[in-house]
Design an enzyme around this catalytic site. Sequence first.
Site, PDB file in Angstrom:
ATOM      1  N   HIS A  96       2.872 -52.317  -3.476  1.00 15.67           N
ATOM      2  CA  HIS A  96       4.253 -52.707  -3.207  1.00 15.67           C
ATOM      3  C   HIS A  96       5.150 -51.498  -3.463  1.00 15.67           C
ATOM      4  O   HIS A  96       5.011 -50.820  -4.483  1.00 15.67           O
ATOM      5  CB  HIS A  96       4.663 -53.872  -4.123  1.00 15.67           C
ATOM      6  CG  HIS A  96       6.132 -54.204  -4.078  1.00 15.67           C
ATOM      7  ND1 HIS A  96       7.013 -53.834  -5.075  1.00 15.67           N
ATOM      8  CD2 HIS A  96       6.860 -54.864  -3.143  1.00 15.67           C
ATOM      9  CE1 HIS A  96       8.226 -54.259  -4.760  1.00 15.67           C
ATOM     10  NE2 HIS A  96       8.165 -54.894  -3.606  1.00 15.67           N
ATOM     11  N   HIS A 156      13.932 -46.833  -1.587  1.00 19.81           N
ATOM     12  CA  HIS A 156      14.287 -48.220  -1.873  1.00 19.81           C
ATOM     13  C   HIS A 156      15.783 -48.343  -1.655  1.00 19.81           C
ATOM     14  O   HIS A 156      16.580 -47.843  -2.442  1.00 19.81           O
ATOM     15  CB  HIS A 156      13.906 -48.574  -3.314  1.00 19.81           C
ATOM     16  CG  HIS A 156      13.847 -50.044  -3.548  1.00 19.81           C
ATOM     17  ND1 HIS A 156      13.885 -50.608  -4.795  1.00 19.81           N
ATOM     18  CD2 HIS A 156      13.737 -51.084  -2.687  1.00 19.81           C
ATOM     19  CE1 HIS A 156      13.809 -51.911  -4.699  1.00 19.81           C
ATOM     20  NE2 HIS A 156      13.714 -52.222  -3.425  1.00 19.81           N
TER      21      HIS A 156
END
Length: 596
Positions: free
Chosen positions: A120, A166
């Site tokens: 992830h 991110h």
Amino acid sequence: MSSKQTYSVCFCCRRRFKLAAAEAPPEIKSLFGKYSDDNELMTASHLQKFMVEVQCQQNATEEEAQAIIDSLKHFHRKGLNLDAFFKYLFSDSNLPLLPSLGVHHDMNLPLSHYFIYTGHNSYLTGNQLSSDCSDIPIIKALERGVRVIELDIWPNASKDNIDVLHGRTLTTPVELIRCLNSIKEHAFVASEYPVVITLEDHLTPDLQAKVAKMVAQTFGEILFSPGSEALKEFPSPESLKRRIIISTKPPKEYLEAKDKVDDPQQEKASGDNPKHRKVSGDDEAWGKEVPSLKGGTIADYKDNEDEENFDGEEDLDEGDKSSHHNEASEYRRLIAIHAGKPKGGITECLKVDPEKVTRLSLSEQQLEKAAMTYGKEIVRFTQRNILRVYPKGTRIDSSNYNPLIGWMHGAQMVAFNMQGYGRSLWLMYGMFKANGGCGYVKKPDFLLKNGPNGEIFDPKAKLPVKTTLKVTVYMGEGWYYDFEHTHFDQYSPPDFYTRVGIAGVPDDTVMRRTKAIEDNWVPSWNETFEFPLTVPELALLRIEVHEYDMSEKDDFGGQSCLPVWELRSGIRAVPLYSRKGDKYNTVKLLMRFEFY
């Protein structure tokens, strides 16, 4: 090892301790007596009999036994004395998992029939808010055998190229092309089975076209591109050896998606700098216990640590929600595994289309909530389709969840933050030690096929005990060589104890512990535990060693996690690993495993 060891009590006082040498436990001595001749030698025929009757190696031959005798440097060429026999049992040639077994599952089934080693936010070096983005954690994951790499792709500052980061956080970007080149270089170092790249796409159509060109040029013929239409059935890992697969939502999915805030992680707590946090969230000396699927934690006498609050805001659907008014056809053709969430809630998401297969992503919280009502429907969905589970948005410290919530419902891609460490991640390491460590583990048949009357496996059903695993913890050694003599205690040798238990379906999950052996670098416990198993096909054996400390937190002394279904019966040497999953040079336990 010297015979004495000195510890300072204060500036003028010292304590001296006699160092015990490793000695065969009583049961080992007894077995040696049973399987040796009158001259106290275990010949090849005796050793072969021991291997068959105690080690349950039914096909062991006298020639193999003689090869073991010849491999050990000792004075008796005709057989093993007690010391040599003990040395053999504690050696790397007597491991709990058979290295020569290699890849042994049927690899010709559709991808949806396997648990797949999944990362992830694979590009993050630390926490989810302010750590650097880099290709280094991607390389490390691939070298460990991870088969699914996730990349969040965004326009760069000048809007003319693509970065990986991110989004809407303080993470520093890395160029997409650098990540792609590193994936190409390291994809098949640990395993030749396919690597899936899941893209969380936040791009305009012109940049999507640029990604399509970049991906095609980087991977060339190893890129699996079946065309723009969704597959009717997933191909097999065997047919996709040394291939790269792209998985994301087709461009039109973004046009139809609601315009929502991407991620609750963008709300940064005031005065809190995540760069100064531990990556894994292991604020306790042992690390947080794995959350129990029954609620609470998997605890023994001392595990009363506070767990994270699971009542936080539900994670929103992943992916970019901005409108894309045009489709990049080149980009669409890249996508081999189509992802998306249909409108209409969980019941629509879990409908099985006989004409196509897809990938669905749910957060750990969404899966937990759905499993309360739709457990069997989730299992049915995962028989043909791929379910990806990802950490909830509040895990800003890159911690992880209990992976069994995904595996027991058939979820193939249980996505974990691989850059940290901690007990949940140890379970992930344990699962993917199976099947030769190739990153693909075939799901148990009960998750793939309906029962004789068409019934689907119910993860909440009470099941009878299938087998019982009996575990004997004899002793351990190696800490004296791998650690400084004051690492565990400034004033005396360590007081080690072992925790042993099962991670599996809720009814099988438990942890037990031995007594602590005081002031001994070579602890001998000789304790036995029994674990009834209702679903041994999903059971992982957890092993941890800690050093007891009355005044402070207990120190960590090593861990291992082993897939029960591949565990070799008999007396075995179990190597231990650090909290980060690195194997110690010499630390190991002598244990016995019996099934009945």
